[in-house]
Design a protein around this motif. Structure first.
Motif, PDB file in Angstrom:
ATOM      1  N   ASP A  88       0.825  -1.218   0.000  1.00 29.77           N
ATOM      2  CA  ASP A  88       0.000   0.000   0.000  1.00 29.77           C
ATOM      3  C   ASP A  88       0.856   1.263   0.000  1.00 29.77           C
ATOM      4  O   ASP A  88       0.467   2.308   0.543  1.00 29.77           O
ATOM      5  CB  ASP A  88      -0.960   0.015   1.196  1.00 29.77           C
ATOM      6  N   GLU A 189       8.117  -3.736   4.223  1.00 31.62           N
ATOM      7  CA  GLU A 189       7.141  -4.037   5.279  1.00 31.62           C
ATOM      8  C   GLU A 189       7.483  -3.294   6.566  1.00 31.62           C
ATOM      9  O   GLU A 189       6.599  -2.704   7.210  1.00 31.62           O
ATOM     10  CB  GLU A 189       7.101  -5.544   5.540  1.00 31.62           C
ATOM     11  N   THR A 192       6.878   0.563   6.040  1.00 29.21           N
ATOM     12  CA  THR A 192       5.485   0.984   5.887  1.00 29.21           C
ATOM     13  C   THR A 192       4.597   0.525   7.041  1.00 29.21           C
ATOM     14  O   THR A 192       3.535   1.100   7.276  1.00 29.21           O
ATOM     15  CB  THR A 192       4.878   0.417   4.585  1.00 29.21           C
ATOM     16  N   ASN A 194       3.162  -2.290   6.860  1.00 24.79           N
ATOM     17  CA  ASN A 194       2.142  -3.093   6.184  1.00 24.79           C
ATOM     18  C   ASN A 194       2.738  -4.410   5.692  1.00 24.79           C
ATOM     19  O   ASN A 194       3.835  -4.430   5.131  1.00 24.79           O
ATOM     20  CB  ASN A 194       1.565  -2.334   4.982  1.00 24.79           C
TER      21      ASN A 194
END
Length: 425
Positions: A88, A189, A192, A194
């Motif tokens: 994202d 990862e 972020t 996420n």
């Protein structure tokens, strides 16, 4: 361009110096692009993107950040955008194609460094490119020694992740690249917050493949005897592909291709019958580097294909969309990206095979091998490229240049003579 001065000030840009770029870019774009006759109507979108190049897309990236998202600035076609979008986040290209930024880069780099590297560093250090100011992290790679050391300079005030690209293409090298992508996934990862799931990665693979398919469709249209679009316009589209929202870019490029399909059916061409068809190969032409295309297409030639990173290398081959688990998806991504035929690899016979293949597919009359000054990787490989083309009976011209206009007349003389030679064959 609309008034984005407040946005640029908030980004900490040197707005007064940036204004100088904003003053000259519209004139340069008008001279090269808007002076063309019979352009497809679909080019209006790309005209708009360039007119607002430091406004609309940067504003979208900032809005993404306000919602908690991250922006990754990338320099090379080897960085897998699929990983970034699956978290994202947004991946965007970074500026590096203008002489305007070179002096800034020369403050910290040797003058005999490739202009693309000097321009990229200068755009950041002189604070005159919003994309460099916006990006939360830069992602580099080891495609050349100049870049590797430039990342160290850029890392002084912005987080930089460097992907170690193998220099050969043995099975163990593909596995090593697969591990690099896994490491990159972990970095993305962590940065972020996420997780990159197999479901999200499947979506992003389709997203980026969609962009590649649209560009492939555009290039296929250039194989026609009647060329429905100029090489300059296709170069512009290819350059914008690095910056624009992928879904929007794909939609607009397919819409343009619909128009071009109709032009082909109606026999519409933007060039006179018999115009010599030229394939360009060599170093990438980052926006706003339009010099070589403009000279060729105002000297009696038509550029019908670019075997470049701002060309076929950017979109050729797709990531396998049938894989459903993360390990298989990452392996598929690794295999696709290792299929890119950059001159940093040894041996690199696949690139030469591609050039000859494209020369036949696009029915070209000649090839121009373009090398940015001080790019030793492509300069050395140029010997093998030109040797192979001559052996294949394909006329070839080698050109070395930079971002200045000081050699424009000399280049025009050489290219005009090359095209005249093609006409006499």
């Amino acid at each position: 361009m609309a008034d984005y001065r407040k946005m640029w000030e908030d980004l900490g840009m040197d707005v007064d110096t940036h204004d100088q770029l904003c003053e000259v870019l519209p004139q340069a774009f008008g001279d090269v692009y808007l002076s063309q006759e019979n352009r497809p109507e679909g080019m209006d979108y790309y005209n708009f993107v360039v007119s607002e190049i430091h406004g609309v897309r940067p504003a979208e990236l900032i809005e993404h950040q306000k919602k908690g998202g991250k922006v990754f600035g990338t320099f090379c076609v080897y960085v897998p955008d699929e990983i970034v979008f699956a978290a994202d986040a947004i991946a965007t290209g970074l500026c590096g194609g203008s002489q305007f930024w070179v002096p800034g880069g020369e403050k910290v780099l040797p003058s005999d460094t490739c202009p693309l590297i000097k321009a990229s560093v200068g755009a950041r250090l002189d604070r005159t490119c919003p994309f460099f100011r916006i990006a939360d992290m830069y992602v580099g790679e080891t495609t050349c020694d100049g870049k590797k050391k430039a990342w160290e300079i850029l890392a002084e005030d912005v987080p930089v992740h460097v992907m170690d690209l193998p220099q050969m293409k043995r099975e163990k090298d593909v596995r090593a690249w697969e591990e690099e992508i896994k490491d990159f996934k972990k970095v993305v990862e962590d940065f972020t917050g996420n997780e990159v799931t197999s479901e999200k990665l499947a979506e992003s693979i389709k997203l980026i493949n969609g962009k590649r398919k649209a560009l492939k469709r555009l290039y296929e249209l250039r194989k026609n005897e009647n060329l429905p679009i100029s090489g300059k316009d296709v170069l512009l589209i290819s350059q914008i592909a690095f910056y624009d929202d992928p879904a929007r870019f794909t939609e607009m490029t397919n819409k343009l291709c619909d128009e071009l399909d109709k032009r082909v059916e109606e026999g519409v061409s933007v060039f006179e019958k018999g115009t010599k068809r030229i394939l360009l190969t060599g170093t990438p032409l980052a926006i706003p580097n339009w010099k070589i295309h403009n000279i060729i297409e105002t000297s009696g030639g038509a550029v019908v294909c670019e075997e470049m990173c701002t060309g076929t290398r950017y979109f050729e081959n797709l990531v396998d969309e049938t894989q459903t688990d993360l390990d298989s998806q990452i392996k598929a991504i690794a295999e696709r990206y290792m299929g890119i035929k950059c001159a940093c690899f040894t041996p690199n016979t696949g690139r030469i095979d591609d050039i000859i293949k494209y020369a036949k597919e696009y029915n070209v009359d000649g090839v121009i091998d373009v090398n940015l000054k001080f790019c030793s990787t492509y300069a050395v490989e140029g010997y093998l490229v030109e040797k192979a083309l001559k052996e294949a009976g394909i006329p070839v011209l080698g050109i070395e240049t930079d971002y200045t206009d000081s050699d424009a007349q000399q280049m025009r003389t050489r290219i005009s003579a090359f095209i005249e030679m093609l006409e006499e064959r």
